[in-house]
Design an enzyme around this catalytic site. Sequence first.
Site, PDB file in Angstrom:
ATOM      1  N   TYR A 105      -8.422 -14.962  -5.499  1.00  0.00           N
ATOM      2  CA  TYR A 105      -8.188 -14.240  -3.627  1.00  0.00           C
ATOM      3  C   TYR A 105      -7.044 -14.860  -2.693  1.00  0.00           C
ATOM      4  O   TYR A 105      -6.863 -12.904  -2.699  1.00  0.00           O
ATOM      5  CB  TYR A 105      -9.778 -15.305  -3.068  1.00  0.00           C
ATOM      6  N   ASP A 162     -15.318   4.170  -1.258  1.00  0.00           N
ATOM      7  CA  ASP A 162     -14.322   3.816  -1.990  1.00  0.00           C
ATOM      8  C   ASP A 162     -13.167   3.540  -2.263  1.00  0.00           C
ATOM      9  O   ASP A 162     -12.569   4.651  -2.244  1.00  0.00           O
ATOM     10  CB  ASP A 162     -14.748   3.314  -3.638  1.00  0.00           C
ATOM     11  N   VAL A 163     -12.711   2.446  -1.506  1.00  0.00           N
ATOM     12  CA  VAL A 163     -11.127   2.872  -1.668  1.00  0.00           C
ATOM     13  C   VAL A 163      -9.759   2.467  -2.345  1.00  0.00           C
ATOM     14  O   VAL A 163      -8.835   2.880  -2.299  1.00  0.00           O
ATOM     15  CB  VAL A 163     -10.851   1.414  -0.510  1.00  0.00           C
TER      16      VAL A 163
END
Length: 305
Positions: free
Chosen positions: A135, A11-12
Amino acid sequence: MFDVREDPGADVRDPEAVERALSGVDAVCHQAAMVGLGDGISDAAEYVSRNDLGTAVLLAAMAKAGVGHLVLAGSMAVYGEGRYTCPRHGSVRPGPRSVADLDAGRFEPVCPACGDDLSPAPVDEDVPADPRNVYAATKLAQEHLAAAWARCTGGSAVSLRYHNVYGPGMPRDTPYAGVAALFRSALARGEAPRVFEDGRQLRDFVHVRDVAAANATALEAEAAPGVLTAYNTGSGEPHTVGEMARALAVAHGGPEPVVTGEYRLGDVRHITADSSRLRAALGWRPEIGFEEGMTEFARAGMREA
């Protein structure tokens, strides 16, 4: 490779995991993001967490590890509507389309000064950003974070502002993907692609292998220290969404697309790329044409989301 599909722990947003992944690295190609329009504003916190918090964690770890070069998967969504020209007023930027106009099937923006019809034109990187959905806002924030990192560390950052990427391996049956994946998923189910508005929206569809080549080129090229440089990454070959749906349907041997007249508030009408800066500065050229790419994509497999 740091990929949550290969390692569920990758997970970044996890500083320790990111720091481990940066061991022995001298450049980062940052593709991790939550994409598409999803479920609208209800997804806002998750978009910000994955896209912007994740990018901030990565940049902090890069600064700590002394990694000095970043290539970011940017997006054409940061522009909002594309470039337009009015016969009387020249270059103009129309505002968001109203619900009343969309409900009435008036999909084309008009000149904000005189109300006349407009002609769409490709956007270059100097067009001011005007994100129109969550987004898009998070993708612009990623660029701002990367620019701040570059200024603070003297590192170099490149944002490749992808236009509509398509190709083998796209995710199946998810709202968190581009229109090409949605149409291809429908055909895989034996259903007709459902084309919103009137199908005449212009986009620049660029093949994933050309995008991969742009990333490889940007990783290896010299980049200016202390700044972020943005490059449009598109095919330079505009097509309508309806044309793309028909090309996929024909190549797949599926049903004819259905133009529904529906719309999504976060969508823009026309957005196509002027990628001349990337071609001139880095020597990148797209290799895969529209017909070849769509034929391959129509027959290629998709992955589970």
